[in-house]
Each structure stands twice: as C-alpha cells, then as structure tokens.
Scaffold this motif. Structure first.
Motif, mmCIF file in Angstrom:
data_model
loop_
_atom_site.group_PDB
_atom_site.id
_atom_site.type_symbol
_atom_site.label_atom_id
_atom_site.label_comp_id
_atom_site.label_asym_id
_atom_site.label_seq_id
_atom_site.Cartn_x
_atom_site.Cartn_y
_atom_site.Cartn_z
ATOM 1 N N PRO A 98 0.826 -1.220 0.000
ATOM 2 C CA PRO A 98 0.000 0.000 0.000
ATOM 3 C C PRO A 98 0.855 1.263 0.000
ATOM 4 N N ALA A 99 0.404 2.249 -0.741
ATOM 5 C CA ALA A 99 1.148 3.502 -0.841
ATOM 6 C C ALA A 99 0.961 4.334 0.434
ATOM 7 N N SER B 70 0.543 -5.561 2.653
ATOM 8 C CA SER B 70 -0.448 -6.121 1.729
ATOM 9 C C SER B 70 -1.756 -5.340 1.685
ATOM 10 N N GLY B 71 -1.995 -4.438 2.657
ATOM 11 C CA GLY B 71 -3.238 -3.672 2.693
ATOM 12 C C GLY B 71 -4.195 -4.232 3.727
ATOM 13 N N SER B 72 -4.756 -3.349 4.560
ATOM 14 C CA SER B 72 -5.694 -3.815 5.583
ATOM 15 C C SER B 72 -6.947 -4.399 4.948
ATOM 16 N N ASN B 73 -7.326 -3.910 3.760
ATOM 17 C CA ASN B 73 -8.506 -4.465 3.089
ATOM 18 C C ASN B 73 -8.305 -5.938 2.737
ATOM 19 N N LEU C 33 -6.548 1.310 10.362
ATOM 20 C CA LEU C 33 -5.301 1.585 9.639
ATOM 21 C C LEU C 33 -5.567 2.146 8.249
ATOM 22 N N ASN C 34 -6.683 1.690 7.642
ATOM 23 C CA ASN C 34 -7.141 2.225 6.353
ATOM 24 C C ASN C 34 -6.041 2.196 5.292
ATOM 25 N N LEU C 35 -5.408 1.034 5.132
ATOM 26 C CA LEU C 35 -4.399 0.854 4.087
ATOM 27 C C LEU C 35 -5.012 0.011 2.973
#
Length: 702
Positions: free
Chosen positions: A13-14, A281-284, A381-383
């Motif tokens: 994630p950016a 990897s992204g929280s989503n 965290l919203n990644l």
C-alpha cells in the motif's frame, strides 16, 4: 535455479506509516507481564525443588537415626521406607527431565524449492518486504489454516531456533493471491517477533506442569508396589502422596498465572502481526482474508462430516479441494453473496460470517482476539491495495497432485483401504447437491421461515377473527424488520447464553461489552434479564406475524376450495409438529444414554447404562413401527433407510456381551435411529414447504 516470479506480485500500500509496526503500549505491557510470569514459575519451581530436597534429606536423616537407634526388623523397615520415600519425592520433582520429546509431524508434508519454485520465490519476496527470516522448512497440511511453529525443546529456551511455516491447502482453496499474501505476511509478522521466545518458555514450562500433574502412572505403580511391602511402607507412601498433592495444588495456581499472562501477550502478538500484514499487503486484504477463511472453515468442516458418513459406506473423496470449492460456491448462493471469477464469496463489510452476538468477552484464555476486534483494528489503519484476483493455487506447481496427496494423507489415519471407492467431483455434486431446491423455501418469504417452525395458533379462531381484522398488505407483513425477527431472536438467545456463561464463570471474567458499551461482570445477570424481556417481546411479535400471514392468504384466496385447503394444510403442519416434538424427545432421550457407549466406564456402569438404553427402546421402537405402518411417512425414507429402520425395530440387539461391545449391533442402532430422525426432520420440512408453496400459488392466482 530460476526463482523469479512469473506472475504479478500483490503491491504494497502507498503511503503506509512505519509507525504502525511499532509495538503498542499494551503489547509492551504484556511482554513485561510475561517476563514476570516466567520468573514467577522459575522461582516457584526452585522453592519447591529446595523444599523437596530438604524434606528428602530430613526423611533420610530420620530413617538413618531410627535404624541406628535400635537395630531391629521394624526399625529397619521404617528407616528404609522413609529413605525410599525421600528419594521418590526428589525423583517426582525432576522426573520431567527424563521425558523424551518427540515432535509430531503427522498431517504435514514438507515441500522443497526444486518442486515449488513459484511458491518459494513468492515467500522469499515476502520475507524481504516483512524483514523476516526465511522459514527453515515449509510444510503443507490439509486444513484451512496457516501457522508458524518450531521444534520446541528444553534448549530452545536458551538458543535461537529457526521457525517453520505450515500452509493448509484448505486455506489456499479459500483465498485469492492478494489475500494469500496478507495471511503469509501475518505469519511472517510472527517470524519477526522476538516475543515468540516466550512461547517456547511457556510451552516447556507447561510440559513440566503437565508431567507433574498428570504423567504419574509409572510413579504411581512404584508407590503402589512399595506400599505392598509392609504397612510402614504404606504409611510413608501416604505421606508421599500428601506432599505431592500440595505440590500439585501450587503448580495449578502457577499454571493459571503463567498461561493467562501468555494468552494476553499472544492476543497482542496477533494484533501486531495483523499490522505488519496490513503494512505490506493492505488492511482491506487482511480483512477480506479473515472473512473468507471463516467461510472456508465452515465448508471444510461440513465436507469432512459428509465424507465421514460416506466412509461407513466404504466411499471416500478422491480430492477434497474441488469439492470444497463447490461447497463454498453453494454457501455463497445460499447466503446471497456475490461470487468472483474463482468461485469465492465477496463478503461486504459489516457482514458477520459466524458470530452475531452483541456480547463480547475479553476471553483471558483465548490466544487470538475476536475476528470483530481484529477487523476494527485493521479498518482503523485504512491501508488499501488493489486486489489481484488470481487464485492462490497459481503459486503451486502440480496443484492437483498436491491436493490428492494431502487428501490421501487425511485418509491414512482412517479405516479407508485400497478397496474403498474413490468418489470424484461430479459424483459428489450429484449426491451432495441432489435436488438443490428440496431443502430451500421460496425466496418470496425473504428467509423468514428458514430454519424454524411456524408458530402454532388456533386456525379456526383466526378465520373468525378475520372478519373484524384490518386488511394488511403482504409487503408490510414481510418487511425487512419483520423478516429479520427470527435472526434477531436467535442473536438475543446467543447474547443470553454468553451472559449466562459470565454469570456461571464466577471471578474469571471481569468485564464484557454489550452493543459497544463496557460493563462489569456483575452487570451480566441484569443485562441478561433485560435481553430476555426483549426476546420474549420479539417472540410474541413473530407469533402474531405468523398468524397474520395466514389470515392474509386466507383473505385473498379466491375460492372456498383454496380456503379450505389452506386451513387443512396449516392444521396438518401443526399436527406433524406435535408428532415430531414427541419423536425428537424419544430420540434425544435414548441418545443421551447411547452416547455413553463411546465412553470408557467400569463394567458395572456399562451394565447400568445398557439397562437405561433398553428401557428407552421400549418406548422408541413401538413409535418407529407406527411410522413404518403409515403410508405417508414411508415416502420420506429411501430404500436403504427403510431397510435399516426395519432391521433395528424387529431385531433384539445386544450391544455388549462377553465383556466387549458388539460393533455390528451398535452400527444397526446408529443406522436405524439415524434413518428415523432424518425422516422425521424431512417430513417436518416438506410439510412446511408444501404449505408455503401453496400460499405463493394463492397469491399468484389472486
């Protein structure tokens, strides 16, 4: 060797803030508590060891003094008994040192880079992103799981030990490659946690405690043999046992402190590993993987249950994983979830797969936080990262061969043989999903009647009330609030059960959350009472709604024939419900005692239990014979079930004779009673379905 990935690697994630990787204050606090608990165990054990050595020296000195004071047979026996008891006490406190440790690798198959280049390249790239060491070994298992483990021994408490990675193929079957990366990143988050060392300490300390509390069969034999030598040896053996009981009591208290503290640290380690997984990897992706793993586990458990039953017919699965995926698709359809290109469910945020209770306990004995707590932390965290929809199987060479290999490994511990018939995907689908609509109700009712019976009411009285009733619209009767009543009632019952466990638990649970508000454990009884009142009000509302729906359809029926038929179908359903209730009670009553057949008991207890079984069969078998004489009921049995039921009803089965159980008689019981209760359930459901389908036909002919 080529270790480059030939597929897109899920992105990082950016703009992720590296601060999220720092251990939280709660994490650090639990680390200090764990250090304190470990030291507490060490100090307690040293004190016990010194006390036992001191007591053994005192026993030995006293024994020598008694023998020296007056040499005679009795003094010689007493002195020897005291000296022997002291020696045995020392052996008891250190006997765990002689316990051989064997690492259990059953249910796992190691894979190597020469065979799985893409998987190893993927993991190597991920270890770089997570700054974690590469696993010592990589194993595959059959289940829906992934984990980090190492060969824990006495020396692993003092020297670095390389960790192993386990990947369950059921997990691979349940995820896309982005979610698979998230799960592996979570595991590598554990690889990088120095606090995992506490796991080795606690594991080995638990082995010591377990050895001293439970692995005492050999020690008990020695004491028993010694006590038979002379009554004085019996006396010293009794003293020995009293000392051991004191030691064991103290160790039980230490066990609680040690493990509760470690479980608290384990939960914080899970949160920290989730943060590391979200960072790369992204929280989503982590949230999505949690939800899909829950679905995968539900379906995998159901698949294993199905094949367990089939094994009794000498059938086994050729390959679990295509069948598992079909069950995941079926689950998605049943729960009205969108399915992606890989056949996996798309589960929106806010949808609970398993637990719907609004009561949340901070379970001090759980090694993992609740899924809801993990999702809340991850969402904060919203990644976000782009989803790569490729199946996780794209990382594995010869995926089909691996699937069959692990399927065979599961069956290696069962009664399956080379002669057991292997069942492939198409035959499985034709059997498991035979008549897919047979157990589905019309979508018109929006799930309102799913999984429950229709509340009983006086049908004739309802017809009389209809003349004075205000006409309602079906859209109002089947509104979202109304159709959600059964689910709300079930959830409230769940809440009550959880609160009851808090009331029963005493002092082990301090607080709980209800609807996001924290409460003291002492509030559990009052909260439970308030929920019960709310539940009863909802039940009354649902009972009234069931009656109102009947009145609606009776009111719109065009012909007297339809009205009479509707009344007859409701009365028939209620009669069937009454009969079924009696059938369920007879079945449950006998099964309460028959389940004891699988429990080890003394012979006299076995005879008492069999007497209770036979006494209940006197009521059960005549009822089964009634069903066999009812032409309408026979339609709910297959030929095989009918044969099993007749055999059970007409044969005097002796389940135990000659001091051993008769497996053929036990199988006859299970097959006969299983056919009976399945037919009862099917009769109930099909009667309800026939009624509800008729109502829809009345509406369509309006």
């Amino acid at each position: 060797m080529n270790t480059n990935l030939s597929l897109a690697f899920p992105p990082v994630p950016a703009g992720a803030d590296k601060e999220i990787l720092k251990p939280s204050a709660s994490f650090n606090s639990n680390v200090y508590r764990s250090i304190g608990a470990v030291l507490f165990f060490i100090i307690t054990y040293i004190v016990l060891l010194l006390a036992v050595v001191g007591l053994a020296i005192a026993f030995g000195a006293l024994g020598v003094a008694i023998i020296a004071a007056k040499v005679g047979f009795l003094t010689l026996v007493l002195g020897a008994a005291l000296i022997g008891s002291g020696i045995l006490l020392i052996y008891f406190i250190i006997k765990f040192l002689f316990k051989k440790h064997v690492t259990d690798y059953s249910g796992m198959i190691e894979v190597y880079e020469d065979d799985q280049q893409k998987l190893f390249a993927f993991i190597r790239q991920l270890t770089k992103e997570t700054n974690a060491p590469f696993p010592k070994h990589i194993f595959l298992s059959a289940d829906v799981n992934a984990g980090v483990f190492y060969d824990s021994s006495f020396w692993s408490m003092f020297f670095p030990v390389k960790k192993n990675l386990k990947i369950g193929l059921g997990l691979v079957n349940s995820l896309n490659i982005s979610e698979f990366k998230a799960v592996m990143a979570h595991e590598f988050g554990h690889f990088s946690q120095r606090s995992m060392k506490f796991g080795s300490y606690v594991y080995n300390m638990n082995k010591v405690i377990h050895n001293l509390l439970y692995d005492n069969e050999g020690y008990g034999r020695v004491l028993n043999s010694m006590s038979k030598l002379h009554s004085l040896f019996t006396l010293t053996a009794w003293i020995n046992i009293q000392v051991i009981r004191v030691i064991q009591y103290i160790l039980k208290q230490v066990y609680v402190v040690l493990n509760k503290t470690h479980m608290g640290l384990s939960r914080e380690m899970e949160f920290h590993a989730d943060a590391r997984a979200a960072y790369v990897s992204g929280s989503n992706q982590v949230i999505s993987s949690l939800k899909r793993i829950e679905v995968g586990q539900l379906c995998y458990d159901e698949l294993l249950n199905y094949w367990s039953r089939q094994l009794e017919k000498d059938n086994r699965s050729d390959n679990f994983y295509p069948q598992h995926l079909e069950m995941i698709k079926h689950y998605s359809v049943q729960n009205k979830l969108t399915i992606d290109a890989n056949g996996l469910p798309v589960i929106p945020n806010g949808i609970d797969v398993v637990n719907t209770s609004q009561v949340v306990i901070n379970d001090q004995w759980s090694s993992h936080p609740s899924t809801a707590d993990r999702e809340a932390r991850l969402a904060s965290l919203n990644l976000q990262t782009m989803v790569i929809e490729d199946t996780a199987w794209s990382l594995f060479n010869e995926a089909g061969a691996l699937q069959q290999l692990l399927t065979d490994d599961v069956y290696s511990t069962t009664s399956a043989t080379e002669k057991t018939e292997r069942i492939g995907l198409e035959v499985f689908k034709s059997d498991f999903f035979a008549n897919p609509d047979q157990y589905n109700l019309d979508d018109f009712y929006k799930g309102y009647y799913d999984g429950r019976g229709i509340s009983q009411f006086d049908v004739d009285e309802a017809v009389k009330e209809l003349a004075a009733a205000y006409p309602q619209k079906i859209e109002e009767l089947l509104s979202a609030d109304n159709t959600g009543l059964p689910t709300a009632i079930d959830r409230m019952q769940q809440d009550i059960n959880v609160l009851q466990s808090i009331v029963n638990d005493g002092n082990n649970i301090k607080t709980f959350d209800y609807k996001g508000v924290k409460h003291r454990a002492s509030d559990a009884a009052a909260t439970m009472q308030a929920i019960e009142q709310e539940r009863l009000a909802a039940v009354q509302q649902m009972e009234k709604l069931d009656k109102d729906i009947f009145m609606y359809f009776y009111g719109i029926a065009k012909s007297d024939t339809d009205k009479e038929l509707l009344v007859a179908k409701y009365k028939k359903l209620f009669n069937v419900n009454d009969d079924s209730q009696n059938d369920y009670e007879l079945y449950t009553d006998v099964m309460t005692y028959f389940n004891n057949v699988y429990v080890t008991m003394p012979y006299d207890k076995i005879e008492d239990n069999l007497h209770d079984i036979y006494a209940r069969e006197v009521k059960l078998k005549p009822r089964m014979l009634e069903i066999l004489q009812d032409e309408e009921s026979l339609a709910y049995f297959s030929d095989e079930q009918l044969k099993a039921l007749k055999h059970y009803c007409t044969t005097k089965l002796t389940y135990f004779s000659g001091r051993k159980y008769d497996n053929a008689a036990i199988n006859a019981f299970n097959e006969g009673t299983g056919a009976y209760i399945l037919a009862v359930t099917n009769r109930n459901f099909q009667t309800k379905k026939d009624l509800l389908s008729f109502q829809v036909s009345v509406l369509n002919s309006k």
